[in-house]
Design a protein around this motif. Structure first.
Motif, short mmCIF file in Angstrom:
data_model
loop_
_atom_site.label_atom_id
_atom_site.label_comp_id
_atom_site.label_asym_id
_atom_site.label_seq_id
_atom_site.Cartn_x
_atom_site.Cartn_y
_atom_site.Cartn_z
N ALA A 99 42.24 41.27 39.93
CA ALA A 99 41.18 40.88 38.99
C ALA A 99 40.80 42.04 38.07
O ALA A 99 40.59 41.84 36.87
N LEU A 100 40.71 43.25 38.61
CA LEU A 100 40.36 44.41 37.79
C LEU A 100 41.43 44.68 36.73
O LEU A 100 41.11 44.95 35.56
N LEU A 101 42.69 44.65 37.13
CA LEU A 101 43.78 44.90 36.18
C LEU A 101 43.84 43.82 35.10
O LEU A 101 43.98 44.12 33.91
N ALA A 102 43.73 42.57 35.52
CA ALA A 102 43.77 41.46 34.56
C ALA A 102 42.60 41.55 33.58
O ALA A 102 42.78 41.35 32.37
N ALA A 103 41.41 41.85 34.08
CA ALA A 103 40.24 41.95 33.21
C ALA A 103 40.39 43.09 32.20
O ALA A 103 39.97 42.98 31.05
N ARG A 104 41.02 44.16 32.63
CA ARG A 104 41.15 45.34 31.76
C ARG A 104 42.31 45.21 30.76
O ARG A 104 42.21 45.61 29.63
N PHE A 105 43.43 44.63 31.19
CA PHE A 105 44.64 44.68 30.37
C PHE A 105 45.15 43.35 29.83
O PHE A 105 46.13 43.32 29.09
N TRP A 106 44.53 42.24 30.22
CA TRP A 106 44.95 40.94 29.70
C TRP A 106 43.90 40.40 28.76
O TRP A 106 42.72 40.53 29.02
N PRO A 107 44.29 39.77 27.68
CA PRO A 107 45.67 39.64 27.25
C PRO A 107 46.24 40.99 26.83
O PRO A 107 45.53 41.86 26.33
N GLY A 108 47.55 41.13 27.04
CA GLY A 108 48.22 42.38 26.70
C GLY A 108 49.57 42.47 27.38
O GLY A 108 50.01 41.53 28.05
N ALA A 109 50.22 43.59 27.20
CA ALA A 109 51.60 43.77 27.64
C ALA A 109 51.76 44.09 29.13
O ALA A 109 52.86 44.32 29.58
#
Length: 170
Positions: A99-109
């Motif tokens: 959840a932390l990674l998705a919130a920080r980097f999505w949408p994105g590569a």
């Protein structure tokens, strides 16, 4: 992407470049994906060659078109991070790090590699128990995935081992 010239001849089934700004073009491309056909579309990095990630025969067409070895898994593109839980095992979807990674980097590569659910065909993941998922940061890509109503398995739209395309003309 540029639209075909007005009045230009177009052979049925031949590749065409449609405008990503045209909702009718997105709807047409989405219908092709649902029908098991391949569609090239822009992401924030390169153009992808996509197919319905839930349709093994369609995904096999991606491998054939690219001359890609079957041991090289594809990334599954989602329209929204909330779609993640539909395609990975619940424990991975509930992991707070995800959840932390998705919130920080999505949408994105960013591609997250998580344990897949059984409905994703083995051809997508080269038989591995994991799947790479991402939410592209390009409005045409997300619009296409949303309109298709299915996740799209898509590597870059080039022959395997060649330079990745960054423009529709490529």
């Amino acid at each position: 992407a540029a639209a075909p010239a007005p009045g230009a001849a177009h052979a049925p089934g031949a590749p065409r470049v449609l405008s990503g700004d045209d909702p009718a073009a997105i709807a047409e491309a989405a219908a092709l994906v649902r029908a098991g056909r391949l569609v090239a579309f822009p992401t924030e990095t390169v153009y992808g060659l996509g197919a319905n990630a839930l349709d093994a025969a369609a995904v096999a067409r991606v491998f054939a078109a690219k001359d890609r070895p079957s041991f090289d898994p594809l990334i599954v593109h989602l329209a929204d991070g909330s779609d993640l839980a539909d395609h990975v095992i619940p424990a991975d979807a509930a992991d707070p790090r995800v959840a932390l990674l998705a919130a920080r980097f999505w949408p994105g590569a960013l591609t997250l590699v998580l344990r897949k659910r059984g409905h994703l065909p083995g051809i997508v993941t080269a038989g591995l128990p994991t799947v790479g998922l991402r939410v592209p940061d390009h409005p045409v890509a997300r619009g296409l995935i949303r309109a298709a109503g299915v996740p799209i398995a898509a590597p870059s739209a080039n022959r395997f081992g060649r330079i990745s395309p960054t423009r529709a003309e490529h």
